[in-house]
Design a protein around this motif. Structure first.
Motif, PDB file in Angstrom:
ATOM      1  N   SER A   1       0.805  -1.224   0.000  1.00 34.64           N
ATOM      2  CA  SER A   1       0.000   0.000   0.000  1.00 34.64           C
ATOM      3  C   SER A   1       0.836   1.270   0.000  1.00 34.64           C
ATOM      4  CB  SER A   1      -0.934   0.007   1.220  1.00 34.64           C
ATOM      5  OG  SER A   1      -1.820  -1.091   1.190  1.00 34.64           O
ATOM      6  N   ARG A   2       2.145   1.138  -0.083  1.00 35.84           N
ATOM      7  CA  ARG A   2       3.005   2.323  -0.074  1.00 35.84           C
ATOM      8  C   ARG A   2       3.067   2.942  -1.466  1.00 35.84           C
ATOM      9  NH1 ARG A   2       8.069  -0.208   3.446  1.00 35.84           N
ATOM     10  NH2 ARG A   2       6.755  -1.049   5.135  1.00 35.84           N
ATOM     11  N   ARG A   3       2.544   4.145  -1.578  1.00 37.86           N
ATOM     12  CA  ARG A   3       2.541   4.824  -2.877  1.00 37.86           C
ATOM     13  C   ARG A   3       3.890   5.459  -3.176  1.00 37.86           C
ATOM     14  NH1 ARG A   3      -3.210   7.785  -4.053  1.00 37.86           N
ATOM     15  NH2 ARG A   3      -4.575   6.053  -3.488  1.00 37.86           N
ATOM     16  N   MET A   4       4.518   5.988  -2.157  1.00 39.72           N
ATOM     17  CA  MET A   4       5.837   6.596  -2.302  1.00 39.72           C
ATOM     18  C   MET A   4       6.533   6.557  -0.958  1.00 39.72           C
ATOM     19  SD  MET A   4       5.004  10.724  -2.478  1.00 39.72           S
ATOM     20  CE  MET A   4       4.091  10.608  -3.994  1.00 39.72           C
ATOM     21  N   SER A   5       7.830   6.779  -0.976  1.00 40.84           N
ATOM     22  CA  SER A   5       8.570   6.810   0.278  1.00 40.84           C
ATOM     23  C   SER A   5       8.344   8.148   0.974  1.00 40.84           C
ATOM     24  CB  SER A   5      10.062   6.623   0.018  1.00 40.84           C
ATOM     25  OG  SER A   5      10.605   7.766  -0.634  1.00 40.84           O
ATOM     26  N   PHE A   6       8.690   8.198   2.249  1.00 42.50           N
ATOM     27  CA  PHE A   6       8.587   9.443   2.998  1.00 42.50           C
ATOM     28  C   PHE A   6       9.445  10.529   2.361  1.00 42.50           C
ATOM     29  CE2 PHE A   6      10.201  12.008   6.704  1.00 42.50           C
ATOM     30  CZ  PHE A   6       9.022  12.687   6.956  1.00 42.50           C
ATOM     31  N   LYS A   7      10.643  10.172   1.950  1.00 43.68           N
ATOM     32  CA  LYS A   7      11.530  11.146   1.315  1.00 43.68           C
ATOM     33  C   LYS A   7      10.918  11.688   0.026  1.00 43.68           C
ATOM     34  CE  LYS A   7      16.191  11.715  -0.584  1.00 43.68           C
ATOM     35  NZ  LYS A   7      17.506  11.051  -0.854  1.00 43.68           N
ATOM     36  N   GLU A   8      10.380  10.808  -0.794  1.00 45.09           N
ATOM     37  CA  GLU A   8       9.751  11.248  -2.038  1.00 45.09           C
ATOM     38  C   GLU A   8       8.566  12.160  -1.749  1.00 45.09           C
ATOM     39  OE1 GLU A   8      10.631   7.349  -4.903  1.00 45.09           O
ATOM     40  OE2 GLU A   8       8.909   7.367  -3.534  1.00 45.09           O
ATOM     41  N   PHE A   9       7.815  11.828  -0.709  1.00 46.85           N
ATOM     42  CA  PHE A   9       6.656  12.639  -0.332  1.00 46.85           C
ATOM     43  C   PHE A   9       7.095  14.049   0.065  1.00 46.85           C
ATOM     44  CE2 PHE A   9       3.450  14.022   2.808  1.00 46.85           C
ATOM     45  CZ  PHE A   9       2.295  13.884   2.047  1.00 46.85           C
TER      46      PHE A   9
ATOM     47  N   GLU B   1       9.939  15.546  -0.735  1.00 53.32           N
ATOM     48  CA  GLU B   1      10.531  16.219  -1.894  1.00 53.32           C
ATOM     49  C   GLU B   1       9.451  16.772  -2.816  1.00 53.32           C
ATOM     50  OE1 GLU B   1      14.758  13.788  -2.435  1.00 53.32           O
ATOM     51  OE2 GLU B   1      12.951  13.081  -3.461  1.00 53.32           O
ATOM     52  N   ASP B   2       8.371  16.015  -2.995  1.00 58.60           N
ATOM     53  CA  ASP B   2       7.318  16.433  -3.911  1.00 58.60           C
ATOM     54  C   ASP B   2       6.438  17.522  -3.313  1.00 58.60           C
ATOM     55  OD1 ASP B   2       5.839  16.386  -6.274  1.00 58.60           O
ATOM     56  OD2 ASP B   2       4.430  14.929  -5.492  1.00 58.60           O
ATOM     57  N   TRP B   3       6.024  17.351  -2.047  1.00 56.59           N
ATOM     58  CA  TRP B   3       5.026  18.228  -1.462  1.00 56.59           C
ATOM     59  C   TRP B   3       5.616  19.395  -0.670  1.00 56.59           C
ATOM     60  CZ3 TRP B   3      -0.005  18.108  -2.667  1.00 56.59           C
ATOM     61  CH2 TRP B   3      -0.496  16.959  -3.292  1.00 56.59           C
ATOM     62  N   VAL B   4       6.765  19.217  -0.065  1.00 55.94           N
ATOM     63  CA  VAL B   4       7.345  20.294   0.738  1.00 55.94           C
ATOM     64  C   VAL B   4       8.418  21.038  -0.040  1.00 55.94           C
ATOM     65  CG1 VAL B   4       8.572  20.871   2.871  1.00 55.94           C
ATOM     66  CG2 VAL B   4       6.803  19.103   2.885  1.00 55.94           C
ATOM     67  N   ILE B   5       9.430  20.322  -0.500  1.00 55.86           N
ATOM     68  CA  ILE B   5      10.543  20.985  -1.183  1.00 55.86           C
ATOM     69  C   ILE B   5      10.092  21.616  -2.494  1.00 55.86           C
ATOM     70  CG2 ILE B   5      12.756  20.584  -2.342  1.00 55.86           C
ATOM     71  CD1 ILE B   5      13.435  18.612  -0.170  1.00 55.86           C
ATOM     72  N   LYS B   6       9.342  20.854  -3.295  1.00 59.89           N
ATOM     73  CA  LYS B   6       8.968  21.349  -4.622  1.00 59.89           C
ATOM     74  C   LYS B   6       7.820  22.357  -4.578  1.00 59.89           C
ATOM     75  CE  LYS B   6       8.901  18.326  -7.874  1.00 59.89           C
ATOM     76  NZ  LYS B   6       8.472  17.168  -8.718  1.00 59.89           N
TER      77      LYS B   6
ATOM     78  N   VAL C   1      17.499  18.956   4.063  1.00 63.19           N
ATOM     79  CA  VAL C   1      17.477  18.056   2.909  1.00 63.19           C
ATOM     80  C   VAL C   1      18.314  16.807   3.181  1.00 63.19           C
ATOM     81  CG1 VAL C   1      18.116  17.819   0.484  1.00 63.19           C
ATOM     82  CG2 VAL C   1      17.000  19.915   1.275  1.00 63.19           C
ATOM     83  N   ARG C   2      19.479  16.982   3.827  1.00 63.92           N
ATOM     84  CA  ARG C   2      20.302  15.820   4.150  1.00 63.92           C
ATOM     85  C   ARG C   2      19.582  14.860   5.095  1.00 63.92           C
ATOM     86  NH1 ARG C   2      24.476  19.701   4.558  1.00 63.92           N
ATOM     87  NH2 ARG C   2      24.272  19.691   6.843  1.00 63.92           N
ATOM     88  N   GLU C   3      18.849  15.401   6.037  1.00 65.29           N
ATOM     89  CA  GLU C   3      18.178  14.560   7.020  1.00 65.29           C
ATOM     90  C   GLU C   3      17.075  13.693   6.417  1.00 65.29           C
ATOM     91  OE1 GLU C   3      16.770  16.360  10.556  1.00 65.29           O
ATOM     92  OE2 GLU C   3      18.784  16.739  11.355  1.00 65.29           O
ATOM     93  N   LEU C   4      16.582  14.065   5.239  1.00 66.23           N
ATOM     94  CA  LEU C   4      15.544  13.258   4.602  1.00 66.23           C
ATOM     95  C   LEU C   4      16.006  11.830   4.359  1.00 66.23           C
ATOM     96  CD1 LEU C   4      14.146  15.713   1.883  1.00 66.23           C
ATOM     97  CD2 LEU C   4      13.099  15.107   4.056  1.00 66.23           C
ATOM     98  N   SER C   5      17.303  11.639   4.230  1.00 59.24           N
ATOM     99  CA  SER C   5      17.838  10.318   3.896  1.00 59.24           C
ATOM    100  C   SER C   5      18.130   9.459   5.112  1.00 59.24           C
ATOM    101  CB  SER C   5      19.124  10.476   3.064  1.00 59.24           C
ATOM    102  OG  SER C   5      18.845  11.117   1.834  1.00 59.24           O
ATOM    103  N   TRP C   6      18.147  10.062   6.317  1.00 59.61           N
ATOM    104  CA  TRP C   6      18.555   9.237   7.454  1.00 59.61           C
ATOM    105  C   TRP C   6      17.789   9.481   8.761  1.00 59.61           C
ATOM    106  CZ3 TRP C   6      20.213  11.273  12.055  1.00 59.61           C
ATOM    107  CH2 TRP C   6      20.637  12.604  12.054  1.00 59.61           C
TER     108      TRP C   6
END
Length: 507
Positions: A298-306, A308-313, A334-339
């Motif tokens: 049921s995972r549409r996207m990862s938290f990082k992708e979410f 990046e798409d909704w907050v960063i972009k 941005v770095r913290e999104l990965s870890w």
């Protein structure tokens, strides 16, 4: 003449005006004070608006316009639909059939969010009374009604789950405890709206937190709930999100007026402050839910992708549109999104008895493959930690997977201090916990932004004690894990366990 005849007569003889003909007049109910000064009616401590003269606030204009009649009609329609669905689903076995990890999403959400929704009505009511523009006060009045509704509906829905999951009562119990998660959430929301002035609230609650984060969270959670098959929770979250999307727009006209009157620096500070605090809470509550607790299919996207798409972009584009700069710590964010949320996940699962839900490890072979795909290098960093946990479980040494002591806590966000996997605290690229001495007391922080927020206004935050502070100062007795669990209000039956009873670790 009966009521129906009277109404027909009135409608026949009264002119019918379009909304544009009367809306501004009915909304802008300002008046000139005769018995008190404007400064006394709008004290700076509660209004925060005196940087700008009163006539400067007359340009405040909400993007989303609604009358009281329209508001009531919309809310009745939403409540009728949502509660009817709840009644139908409540008679089914739908909750029993939900994935164990998703049940944890629900329990964590209700405990952390229900009471803040009630408290947010205080923040909205403060703007409804101390906002300097009549249009603003009108909009905030609807916002206060929204938040009351959100508290009520999110207290009522878990009540219906008590016969299936007794820990659903943490929707009301949580904020009456000193659980470490509750300490962090309460510290955030006290800062955001209970101890805030109207202008700061508009920028920090409605613009930064709601527009930038919670609207997005509710959109994502509603979609995930429907994919999982949780119709009740999906309908609830969707019902709330439509309210948030409206009253969250109070921040936009407020920041515009600050900028027009030369107060960009103050507006930037308020937003930078709360963006980081919102990110911290969002990473803990939503990061774990999206990447570990939601069923893999049921995972549409990862938290990082979410993010990046909704907050960063998207949300970050508003910084440019309004003439603001991105927060000074943007690269660290941005770095913290990965870890960051992966490190928190390890901590929450390891300290699972300290939360009121059952953390899902989310580390089966298939889930690890998904994490590696979404976060290249995950297996060589965080995966190594899960390898050790898995080995201990396969040997039957469950005790080795529990902690022996409490972690260090940040004195600003109240969340455990964590580092990227493989990086030792004290290394050149990851200093030991940042410290600051204020009035003879040493405070420690998880990050430069948390330290910056504290040192910018230390009188606002000094004096509060983290969970570890309370242990060291004797507030928790006996000073062991059992004493800590009792202090946090967790009976043995309420303490979190692995969501799948370690199925993920079996060969």
């Amino acid at each position: 003449m009966n009521r129906w005849d009277e109404r027909q007569v009135r409608e026949a003889i009264m002119p019918k005006l379009s909304r544009s003909d009367w809306y501004d007049l009915s909304r802008d109910t300002n008046w000139t004070f005769r018995y008190v000064t404007e400064e006394a009616a709008f004290p700076e401590e509660l209004s925060g608006s005196h940087r700008i003269p009163s006539d400067g606030w007359e340009r405040w204009d909400e993007p989303y316009k609604i009358s009281y009649r329209e508001y009531v009609h919309n809310q009745v329609t939403k409540d009728t639909t949502t509660y009817s669905l709840k009644n139908a689903v409540g008679r089914s076995k739908l909750f029993d059939q939900l994935d164990p990890g998703w049940k944890s999403v629900i329990l964590a959400h209700y405990g952390a969010i229900t009471m803040p929704e009630f408290l947010a009505s205080i923040g909205e009511a403060r703007m409804a009374r101390f906002g300097r523009a009549a249009a603003w006060r009108n909009t905030a009045t609807f916002g206060a009604l929204d938040e009351m509704r959100h508290g009520q509906i999110q207290a009522f829905f878990p009540y219906g789950l008590l016969d299936k999951e007794p820990r659903a009562d943490w929707a009301l119990k949580a904020f009456h405890t000193d659980n470490w998660v509750v300490l962090a959430v309460r510290h955030l929301f006290d800062d955001m709206f209970l101890a805030n002035d109207a202008v700061s609230m508009a920028l920090q609650l409605t613009f930064t937190f709601e527009t930038g984060f919670t609207n997005l969270q509710f959109l994502g959670m509603a979609a995930d709930a429907m994919d999982v098959g949780d119709l009740e929770f999906g309908a609830l979250i969707s019902s709330i999100q439509t309210d948030e999307a409206r009253h969250s727009q109070q921040g936009e006209p407020t920041i515009k007026i600050l900028l027009e009157n030369g107060h960009k620096k103050w507006g930037q500070f308020l937003i930078d402050h709360m963006f980081w605090r919102s990110w911290r809470a969002f990473a803990v509550l939503t990061g774990l839910s999206m990447d570990y607790y939601t069923p893999l299919e049921s995972r549409r996207m990862s938290f990082k992708e979410f993010i990046e798409d909704w907050v960063i972009k998207q949300f970050a584009e508003q910084f440019h549109d309004f003439g603001l700069d991105r927060p000074w710590y943007w690269e660290e964010f941005v770095r913290e999104l990965s870890w960051y949320h992966h490190a928190i996940q390890l901590g929450v699962w390891t300290y699972r008895p300290t939360v009121w839900w059952n953390p899902d490890a989310g580390a089966s072979a298939a889930e690890r493959a998904w994490l590696e795909e979404k976060y290249p290098g995950w297996n060589d960093t965080f995966g190594k930690n899960w390898d050790v946990i898995q080995d201990n479980l396969r040997k039957g040494d469950v005790a080795a997977t529990f902690p022996e002591t409490l972690p260090l806590m940040c004195n600003l966000c109240q969340i455990p201090i964590v580092r990227p996997a493989g990086v030792t605290a004290g290394a050149l690229d990851s200093p030991a916990p940042l410290r600051h001495t204020y009035e003879g007391r040493i405070y420690q922080f998880c990050s430069e932004p948390c330290k910056w927020i504290f040192t910018s206004r230390p009188e606002r935050f000094a004096g509060h004690k983290s969970l570890v502070d309370r242990l060291l100062t004797g507030d928790i007795t006996p000073p062991d894990l059992g004493g800590v669990l009792r202090y946090m209000g967790l009976s043995e039956a309420e303490q979190g366990r692995d969501a799948t009873d370690y199925d993920w670790a079996r060969p």
